[in-house]
Design an enzyme around this catalytic site. Structure first.
Site, short mmCIF file in Angstrom:
data_model
loop_
_atom_site.label_atom_id
_atom_site.label_comp_id
_atom_site.label_asym_id
_atom_site.label_seq_id
_atom_site.Cartn_x
_atom_site.Cartn_y
_atom_site.Cartn_z
N ASN A 5 18.27 1.38 -2.37
CA ASN A 5 18.18 1.86 -0.99
C ASN A 5 17.36 0.84 -0.18
O ASN A 5 16.13 0.82 -0.25
CB ASN A 5 17.49 3.24 -0.99
CG ASN A 5 17.27 3.77 0.42
OD1 ASN A 5 17.90 3.30 1.38
ND2 ASN A 5 16.38 4.74 0.55
N TRP A 6 18.07 0.02 0.57
CA TRP A 6 17.39 -1.05 1.31
C TRP A 6 16.67 -0.56 2.56
O TRP A 6 15.94 -1.32 3.19
CB TRP A 6 18.41 -2.13 1.70
CG TRP A 6 18.61 -3.15 0.65
CD1 TRP A 6 18.31 -3.04 -0.68
CD2 TRP A 6 19.17 -4.45 0.83
NE1 TRP A 6 18.64 -4.20 -1.33
CE2 TRP A 6 19.17 -5.09 -0.42
CE3 TRP A 6 19.69 -5.16 1.93
CZ2 TRP A 6 19.65 -6.38 -0.60
CZ3 TRP A 6 20.16 -6.44 1.74
CH2 TRP A 6 20.14 -7.05 0.48
N LYS A 7 16.92 0.68 2.95
CA LYS A 7 16.33 1.21 4.20
C LYS A 7 16.63 0.23 5.35
O LYS A 7 17.67 -0.40 5.35
CB LYS A 7 14.83 1.47 4.03
CG LYS A 7 14.54 2.29 2.76
CD LYS A 7 13.15 2.83 2.73
CE LYS A 7 12.93 3.56 1.42
NZ LYS A 7 11.70 4.30 1.38
N HIS A 90 17.17 12.32 2.85
CA HIS A 90 15.98 11.50 2.55
C HIS A 90 14.81 12.00 3.39
O HIS A 90 14.97 12.34 4.57
CB HIS A 90 16.27 10.02 2.84
CG HIS A 90 15.24 9.12 2.23
ND1 HIS A 90 13.98 8.99 2.77
CD2 HIS A 90 15.26 8.35 1.12
CE1 HIS A 90 13.28 8.17 2.00
NE2 HIS A 90 14.04 7.77 1.00
N GLU A 92 12.47 10.54 4.83
CA GLU A 92 12.20 9.79 6.07
C GLU A 92 13.08 10.31 7.20
O GLU A 92 12.65 10.39 8.35
CB GLU A 92 12.42 8.29 5.84
CG GLU A 92 11.31 7.71 4.97
CD GLU A 92 11.69 6.44 4.23
OE1 GLU A 92 12.76 5.87 4.49
OE2 GLU A 92 10.88 6.02 3.37
N GLU A 158 12.52 12.93 -5.12
CA GLU A 158 11.62 11.92 -4.56
C GLU A 158 10.39 12.60 -3.96
O GLU A 158 10.44 13.07 -2.81
CB GLU A 158 12.33 11.15 -3.44
CG GLU A 158 13.54 10.37 -3.89
CD GLU A 158 13.76 9.18 -2.95
OE1 GLU A 158 13.60 8.06 -3.40
OE2 GLU A 158 14.05 9.39 -1.76
N GLY A 164 6.94 4.67 -1.41
CA GLY A 164 6.28 3.51 -0.83
C GLY A 164 4.77 3.48 -1.00
O GLY A 164 4.09 2.66 -0.38
N SER A 202 8.35 4.79 -5.45
CA SER A 202 7.54 3.75 -6.09
C SER A 202 8.02 3.34 -7.47
O SER A 202 7.21 3.03 -8.35
CB SER A 202 6.06 4.17 -6.13
OG SER A 202 5.55 4.21 -4.81
N GLY A 223 13.65 1.91 -3.71
CA GLY A 223 13.52 1.41 -2.35
C GLY A 223 13.00 -0.02 -2.37
O GLY A 223 13.75 -0.97 -2.65
N GLY A 224 11.70 -0.19 -2.11
CA GLY A 224 11.08 -1.52 -2.00
C GLY A 224 11.48 -2.50 -3.09
O GLY A 224 11.84 -3.65 -2.81
P1 PGA Z 1 10.26 3.21 -2.69
O1 PGA Z 1 11.33 4.05 -1.85
O2 PGA Z 1 10.92 2.84 -4.00
O3 PGA Z 1 9.98 2.00 -1.84
O4 PGA Z 1 9.08 4.08 -2.89
C1 PGA Z 1 12.14 4.99 -2.47
C2 PGA Z 1 13.00 5.65 -1.42
O5 PGA Z 1 12.49 6.40 -0.63
O6 PGA Z 1 14.19 5.37 -1.32
#
Ligand code: PGA
Length: 237
Positions: A5-7, A90, A92, A158, A164, A202, A223-224
């Site tokens: 997930n590149w956001k 998600h 966010e 999640e 993050g 994370s 994500g990251g």
């Molecule tokens: P993260 O993000 O791995 O950077 O914590 C996960 C996500 O929310 O997709």
């Protein structure tokens, strides 16, 4: 299953570099690449040209509803561009875009109608966790699935506080939540062999292997760490 997930990150050049760097992985067929919608078409072209066995997913979708919707992107548009998966729910988007359970239901329903597989995210906040309400919160978030056909549904657990932050729950806690979600999904009508529970929040090269060893967890939403091709390759093995 590994979801990258590149956001709101990346560029068409980065999409090209990333795909070529990971192309030799034996586990490419277990990966779902979710760049920003703007780069999906570019990604599809590269995947086709190089015959890569990786799936494409979108990070968001709008429901197919009978109103005009400026800026909207429908499930059929995503399908046309070569997506097979969509991330819905998600934290966010729940938080910053105030996406309600009703809207999430409409999105999921519209996707399933167009044969797009749904990766549905759920998770508790730090406050829920501190007041021992994790399971209650997760059940509440799953409730809207009771009227959906869950054949093409995966769940990404999640914890909001883990996203993050560099923090993750204890492995025993993830395992326990995985088994709990499995039971909940059975009671919502999903068949055992259709159940896929991912962990996200994370995930990195030091914790991925241990999380993947948990029986109730069948994949990761990253994500990251998915932005860095070396880390992503190490995670997918
Ligand atoms: P993260 O993000 O791995 O950077 O914590 C996960 C996500 O929310 O997709």
């Amino acid at each position: 299953m590994f979801v990258a997930n590149w956001k709101m990150n990346g560029s068409s050049q980065k999409v090209e570099n990333w795909l070529s760097s990971i192309s030799s992985s034996q586990n490419l067929n277990k990966c779902i690449f979710c760049p920003p919608n703007l780069f999906l078409e570019e990604a599809k072209k590269i995947i086709k040209k190089n015959n890569l066995d990786i799936s494409l997913g979108a990070q968001n979708v709008d429901p197919d509803i009978e109103i005009s919707l400026t800026g909207g992107i429908s499930p059929s548009m995503l399908k046309e561009i070569g997506c097979n998966y969509v991330i819905i729910g998600h934290s966010e988007r729940r938080e910053f875009y105030k996406e309600s359970p009703e809207l999430l239901f409409d999105k999921a329903f519209s996707c399933l109608e167009k044969n797009l597989k749904v990766i549905f995210c759920i998770g508790e906040s730090q406050e829920d966790r501190d007041s021992s309400k994790t399971k209650e919160k997760l059940s509440e978030q799953l409730r809207l699935l009771s009227d959906l056909n869950l054949e093409d549904f995966s769940i990404a657990y999640e914890p909001v506080w883990a996203i993050g932050s560099g923090k993750i729950p204890l492995l025993e806690e993830i395992a326990d939540i995985g088994s709990f979600l499995n039971k909940e999904l059975i009671s919502l009508g999903q068949k055992q062999d259709e159940i896929t529970i991912l962990y996200g929040g994370s995930v990195n090269t030091s914790n991925a292997k241990q999380i993947l060893q948990l029986e109730s967890i069948s994949g990761l939403l990253i994500g990251g760490a998915s932005l860095d091709e070396k880390q992503f390759l190490e995670i997918i093995g």
